[in-house]
Design a protein around this motif. Structure first.
Motif, short mmCIF file in Angstrom:
data_model
loop_
_atom_site.label_atom_id
_atom_site.label_comp_id
_atom_site.label_asym_id
_atom_site.label_seq_id
_atom_site.Cartn_x
_atom_site.Cartn_y
_atom_site.Cartn_z
N VAL A 1 0.84 -1.19 0.00
CA VAL A 1 0.00 0.00 0.00
C VAL A 1 0.88 1.25 0.00
O VAL A 1 1.81 1.34 0.80
N GLU B 1 0.44 5.26 0.42
CA GLU B 1 -0.55 6.25 0.83
C GLU B 1 0.09 7.64 0.88
O GLU B 1 1.21 7.79 1.38
N ASP B 2 -0.62 8.64 0.36
CA ASP B 2 -0.09 10.00 0.36
C ASP B 2 -1.11 10.99 0.90
O ASP B 2 -2.29 10.65 1.07
N SER C 1 -9.38 7.24 -3.09
CA SER C 1 -8.89 8.61 -2.97
C SER C 1 -10.01 9.53 -2.52
O SER C 1 -11.18 9.31 -2.86
N SER D 1 -4.52 10.06 -1.41
CA SER D 1 -4.83 8.83 -2.13
C SER D 1 -4.13 7.63 -1.50
O SER D 1 -3.09 7.78 -0.85
N ARG D 2 -4.72 6.49 -1.74
CA ARG D 2 -4.18 5.23 -1.23
C ARG D 2 -4.23 4.21 -2.37
O ARG D 2 -5.30 3.75 -2.75
N TRP E 1 -2.84 0.52 -3.97
CA TRP E 1 -2.27 -0.75 -3.53
C TRP E 1 -2.16 -1.71 -4.70
O TRP E 1 -2.85 -1.57 -5.71
#
Length: 208
Positions: A107, A109-110, A162, A168-169, A171
């Motif tokens: 994953v 993530e930001d 997102s 957003s994430r 994966w």
């Protein structure tokens, strides 16, 4: 600068090869953590320039079955996107989990701009930048298209969530290596061929 154009040109050249099933994808036993750390080191200067904090929390580590070169390509694409479309002082975090004892999920993530729900169905479409072409941020709009095709060719899957204005994430899941695997290439490296339907969809998309 000219050296900035080279990765963009390579992406454009790479897409038809992957779409046409002409890109060789090996299947090897790969330890994920060293590759992750190497990729994070590669993008560290870019993150520092934007005053972003980065972290890796690997609760699950594999090993996995994949092409190590293509894995690095996938990770660098996700990481550079998470950095480019982030906000000053934001963060990028990598984590992992095991799914059904069969797959390793990575994953990314930001805390960036996020993606509007109306654009969710366009995110993996080729040459679709969803308005970011006006932002001054470099890109071809095909990085995520290539990433999705590569992951699927390695027997995996990709997804995202997102929230616009929040982050957003993304994966991706790749198969776990058989128990007792020793980290060497498997006897039967395979050349992955993508389905003809994918080629037809791509051809249709570029004619729009």
């Amino acid at each position: 600068p000219r050296h900035h154009l080279l990765p963009l040109i390579n992406e454009i050249l790479d897409l038809p090869r992957i779409e046409g099933g002409h890109a060789a994808i090996s299947s090897e036993v790969v330890a994920i953590e060293p590759v992750l750390k190497d990729c994070m080191t590669t993008v560290s200067v870019m993150a520092e320039q934007r005053e972003l904090s980065t972290s890796i929390k690997m609760d699950a580590k594999g090993p996995i079955l994949c092409d190590p070169v293509r894995l690095k390509q996938v990770l660098l694409n996700f990481l550079t996107n998470a950095i480019k479309y982030n906000r000053p002082g934001g963060s990028v975090a990598i984590s992992s989990e095991i799914l059904e004892d069969r797959f390793l999920r990575i994953v990314i993530e930001d805390t960036g701009f996020g993606i509007a729900a109306a654009n969710f169905d366009k995110i993996f479409e080729p040459f679709e930048r969803m308005g970011q072409e006006k932002s001054g941020i470099e890109g071809t709009g095909i990085g995520l298209t290539i990433t999705k095709r590569i992951i699927e060719a390695m027997g995996g899957a990709v997804g995202f969530f997102s929230e616009f204005g929040t982050g957003s994430r993304f994966w991706f899941d790749l198969p776990l290596a058989p128990e007792g695997a020793d980290g060497k290439p498997l006897p039967s490296s395979r050349k992955a061929s993508l389905e003809q339907e994918e080629q037809a969809n791509f051809n249709k998309s570029i004619r729009k």
